[in-house]
Design a protein around this motif. Structure first.
Motif, mmCIF file in Angstrom:
data_model
loop_
_atom_site.group_PDB
_atom_site.id
_atom_site.type_symbol
_atom_site.label_atom_id
_atom_site.label_comp_id
_atom_site.label_asym_id
_atom_site.label_seq_id
_atom_site.Cartn_x
_atom_site.Cartn_y
_atom_site.Cartn_z
ATOM 1 N N ASN A 208 3.340 -23.769 31.521
ATOM 2 C CA ASN A 208 3.896 -24.196 30.181
ATOM 3 C C ASN A 208 4.829 -23.274 29.658
ATOM 4 O O ASN A 208 4.963 -22.285 29.279
ATOM 5 C CB ASN A 208 2.800 -24.404 29.064
ATOM 6 C CG ASN A 208 3.326 -25.169 27.918
ATOM 7 O OD1 ASN A 208 4.284 -24.720 27.400
ATOM 8 N ND2 ASN A 208 2.296 -26.073 27.372
ATOM 9 N N LEU B 157 7.173 -24.049 27.243
ATOM 10 C CA LEU B 157 6.899 -23.682 25.649
ATOM 11 C C LEU B 157 6.154 -22.434 25.453
ATOM 12 O O LEU B 157 6.473 -21.653 24.504
ATOM 13 C CB LEU B 157 6.768 -25.000 24.972
ATOM 14 C CG LEU B 157 7.108 -25.256 23.429
ATOM 15 C CD1 LEU B 157 8.648 -25.093 23.495
ATOM 16 C CD2 LEU B 157 6.542 -26.308 22.845
ATOM 17 N N GLY C 170 10.355 -28.520 25.070
ATOM 18 C CA GLY C 170 9.044 -29.635 24.706
ATOM 19 C C GLY C 170 9.423 -30.851 25.272
ATOM 20 O O GLY C 170 10.739 -31.337 25.630
ATOM 21 N N PRO D 11 5.204 -28.988 29.408
ATOM 22 C CA PRO D 11 6.698 -28.495 29.143
ATOM 23 C C PRO D 11 7.257 -27.840 30.371
ATOM 24 O O PRO D 11 6.569 -26.787 30.526
ATOM 25 C CB PRO D 11 6.953 -28.441 27.839
ATOM 26 C CG PRO D 11 5.765 -27.895 27.354
ATOM 27 C CD PRO D 11 4.583 -28.601 27.979
ATOM 28 N N ALA E 40 11.885 -24.403 28.044
ATOM 29 C CA ALA E 40 12.035 -24.070 26.663
ATOM 30 C C ALA E 40 13.386 -22.857 26.825
ATOM 31 O O ALA E 40 13.332 -22.152 27.726
ATOM 32 C CB ALA E 40 11.067 -23.560 26.302
#
Length: 402
Positions: A227, A229, A257, A264, A267
């Motif tokens: 992830n 984010l 995102g 995601p 970022a």
């Protein structure tokens, strides 16, 4: 004003008589946010007409190439407006630099677009203090000096850039060239409402940290994802919590995102540093590298850093103090109290000081609430500050250096 010579009295009378209010209102009526290239072009043309009354060679300077990280993580060119550059008497014995900026922080679609006079006489409008009023003061002072018998001994360059509010990335090289051979510089950023000028300044650095993870289904196999984010958020918290006040870390924005059911994979963390000293710049660089490496390892993501410490801290120095003393003495002769205070803000004065040129960088109008829709200019400060600048300039000419 009994400590003024007759020549100085004539000088400050000319400076005060300049149509500064009218010029400020006309220039502030045109939106010139840093990204509004048509608006900047219109203001630049008006400024070229106004400053073109001074002798010397006036021209437009194309912006230096600048890149930025887009919300999709890709690096792309960033367009800027052209800068104005004036050079007068390059062979004169005393050489000075005068700088200002034509851009504001208010984009073309910002609701704050008009200028008005408030009931107490202050002028409220975009850029009236920061720094269309300062440009009017600079021009008034130079026009008065040009009519002085001392003008033949003064050579100078004027740089009015179009990107100061976003860091002067496309004009830094122009400013650096203009610093060569100068005994002193004056920059016309606004003073505080009470007349206080900026002394020592911290520095600044702006970074875009691109975090690339791995996408996956948020319900079926989230463990296969990485992830980006969450990693960017962790990086923001680590940078902020572990830095300490002297580094002035401000995580300002995270782009990235996507759909709620997708882990995601991209970022971008935007972060600003405000190091207080040159040593703090190195500490901030070390802190940034350490945090990036830790987060990349722990979250199994790739992080790419874009940006730099684009403005060095401006500590006090003997030369800067000598120039401040000359400004204060000129103020005393005008019965104007001049004081200096350290500030965390930055401007082109940082760039100039980094080139070894002593600078006082808040010679503009008194005002306040800059960078907001409440920005205001105290109009009676226009003649006051034009007189202060003109008197400071001729006394530097007479002395030869601060």
């Amino acid at each position: 004003m009994g400590r003024l010579s007759r020549t100085e009295q004539e000088l400050i009378a000319r400076a005060a008589a300049s149509p500064m209010r009218e010029r400020t209102l006309a220039w502030s009526a045109i939106n010139s946010g840093t990204g509004n290239l048509p608006g900047l072009a219109r203001v630049a043309d008006l400024l070229a007409d106004a400053f073109g009354t001074l002798p010397g060679t006036l021209g437009y300077v194309d912006p230096t190439f600048v890149e930025r990280v887009a919300p999709d993580g890709e690096v792309e060119p960033l367009a800027h407006g052209r800068h104005l550059h004036l050079r007068v008497r390059p062979d004169a014995p005393v050489q000075m630099l005068f700088t200002g900026h034509m851009d504001t922080v208010y984009p073309a679609d910002h609701p704050f677009q008009s200028v008005r006079t408030l009931p107490d006489g202050r002028i409220n409008g975009p850029g009236v203090a920061d720094m269309k009023g300062g440009l009017a003061i600079m021009l008034a002072a130079l026009e008065a000096v040009e009519r002085s018998s001392l003008s033949s001994r003064l050579g100078y360059e004027v740089v009015i850039n179009a990107d100061e509010e976003t860091g002067s990335f496309s004009s830094a090289a122009l400013i650096e060239r203009a610093c060569r051979g100068k005994v002193a510089a004056l920059t016309f950023e606004p003073a505080l409402a009470d007349g206080t000028l900026a002394g020592a300044r911290g520095g600044t650095g702006n970074f875009s940290l691109v975090v690339r993870g791995r996408s996956a289904h948020a319900g079926r196999n989230p463990e296969d994802g990485r992830n980006a984010l969450v990693a960017a958020a962790d990086l923001a918290v680590r940078l902020r919590n572990a830095a300490g006040p002297r580094l002035g870390v401000n995580p300002a924005r995270i782009d990235g995102g996507g759909p709620n059911n997708v882990v995601p994979d991209l970022a971008i963390l935007r972060v600003n540093f405000r190091p207080a000293t040159l040593d703090d710049v190195e500490r901030a660089s070390t802190h940034l590298r350490s945090a990036v490496n830790m987060v990349a390892a722990e979250h199994e993501v790739e992080i790419t850093s874009h940006g730099s410490f684009n403005r060095s801290p401006k500590p006090s120095s003997d030369k800067i103090k000598a120039l401040q003393d000359m400004v204060a003495a000129a103020g005393a002769a005008l019965d104007v109290s001049v004081g200096f205070a350290a500030t965390g803000g930055v401007c082109d004065g940082n760039n100039i000081a980094a080139c070894g040129v002593p600078v006082v960088d808040t010679m503009g109008a008194r005002g306040g609430a800059i960078h907001s829709a409440d920005e205001y200019l105290i109009p009676e400060s226009l003649p006051e500050r034009a007189q202060l600048a003109a008197l400071t300039i001729v006394r530097i000419v007479e002395k030869g250096a601060p």
